[in-house]
Design an enzyme around this catalytic site. Structure first.
Site, PDB file in Angstrom:
ATOM      1  N   ILE A   1       3.356  -5.664  10.740  1.00 23.04           N
ATOM      2  CA  ILE A   1       4.420  -4.907  11.413  1.00 23.04           C
ATOM      3  C   ILE A   1       5.185  -5.831  12.368  1.00 23.04           C
ATOM      4  CG2 ILE A   1       4.961  -2.762  12.635  1.00 23.04           C
ATOM      5  CD1 ILE A   1       2.066  -1.883  12.279  1.00 23.04           C
ATOM      6  N   PRO A   2       5.931  -6.780  11.839  1.00 17.89           N
ATOM      7  CA  PRO A   2       6.717  -7.619  12.747  1.00 17.89           C
ATOM      8  C   PRO A   2       7.761  -6.760  13.460  1.00 17.89           C
ATOM      9  CG  PRO A   2       7.116  -8.226  10.448  1.00 17.89           C
ATOM     10  CD  PRO A   2       6.131  -7.119  10.445  1.00 17.89           C
ATOM     11  N   HIS A   3       7.908  -6.968  14.761  1.00 13.24           N
ATOM     12  CA  HIS A   3       8.826  -6.134  15.525  1.00 13.24           C
ATOM     13  C   HIS A   3       9.445  -6.913  16.678  1.00 13.24           C
ATOM     14  CE1 HIS A   3       4.828  -5.856  17.337  1.00 13.24           C
ATOM     15  NE2 HIS A   3       5.461  -5.764  18.492  1.00 13.24           N
ATOM     16  N   ALA A   4      10.619  -6.453  17.107  1.00 10.17           N
ATOM     17  CA  ALA A   4      11.298  -7.103  18.224  1.00 10.17           C
ATOM     18  C   ALA A   4      12.390  -6.180  18.763  1.00 10.17           C
ATOM     19  CB  ALA A   4      11.920  -8.418  17.766  1.00 10.17           C
TER      20      ALA A   4
ATOM     21  N   LEU B   1      10.123  -3.499  12.431  1.00  5.33           N
ATOM     22  CA  LEU B   1      10.830  -2.618  13.344  1.00  5.33           C
ATOM     23  C   LEU B   1      11.694  -3.449  14.283  1.00  5.33           C
ATOM     24  CD1 LEU B   1      11.292  -0.066  15.171  1.00  5.33           C
ATOM     25  CD2 LEU B   1       9.099  -0.611  16.224  1.00  5.33           C
TER      26      LEU B   1
END
Length: 149
Positions: free
Chosen positions: A65-68, A103
């Site tokens: 779930i890479p997110h920033a 996300l």
């Protein structure tokens, strides 16, 4: 608000991609996100990569779930990238990642970011849902699985 399906559409789900590395997968996501939000792809990549350097976003069981939070994005976006073959993502359980749910939220929307992230993580806690997402054959299948959960 907490309905992840609201942030998904046929164009935010990418099926059957080939990626050779974690970095390459983040590049694919950044390019797609840039097209959807008119934000610079390099800027998006930088934010995602920065976050990975703090610690892997690999969730285990082949999911990440890479997110920033990114300046210039007006609304939160969720992108699903389904890979043909698992890649190394520095996963805690050493499993190769083949499904990435990324996300991105506006820089000033910390609550949205945290809420959505929590919902995605909760969703992926379920082995049944993980299997349904993994075996989905189309973007609309994935949307349905997430809506029904």
């Amino acid at each position: 608000m907490n309905d992840i399906a609201m942030f998904l559409s046929e164009e935010t789900i990418m099926m059957d991609y080939d990626s050779k590395s974690q970095k390459n997968a983040l590049e694919i996501i950044s390019k797609k996100m840039s097209e959807l939000s008119s934000t610079n792809a390099d800027e998006i990549f930088e934010k995602l990569y920065e976050r990975e350097n703090l610690g892997t976003t690999a969730f285990g069981n082949g999911f990440a779930i890479p997110h920033a939070r990114v300046k210039g994005i007006e609304d939160a976006k969720v992108i699903v990238l389904k890979l043909n073959k698992g890649i190394d993502f520095n996963s805690v359980d050493d499993s190769k990642v083949d499904v990435i749910i990324s996300l991105l939220a506006p820089d000033d929307k910390n609550d949205t970011h945290i809420e959505l992230l929590a919902h995605i993580a909760k969703l992926l806690d379920s082995q049944i849902i993980r299997e349904k997402i993994r075996s989905a054959e189309s973007a609309s299948d994935i949307i349905r699985v997430i809506q029904d959960s």
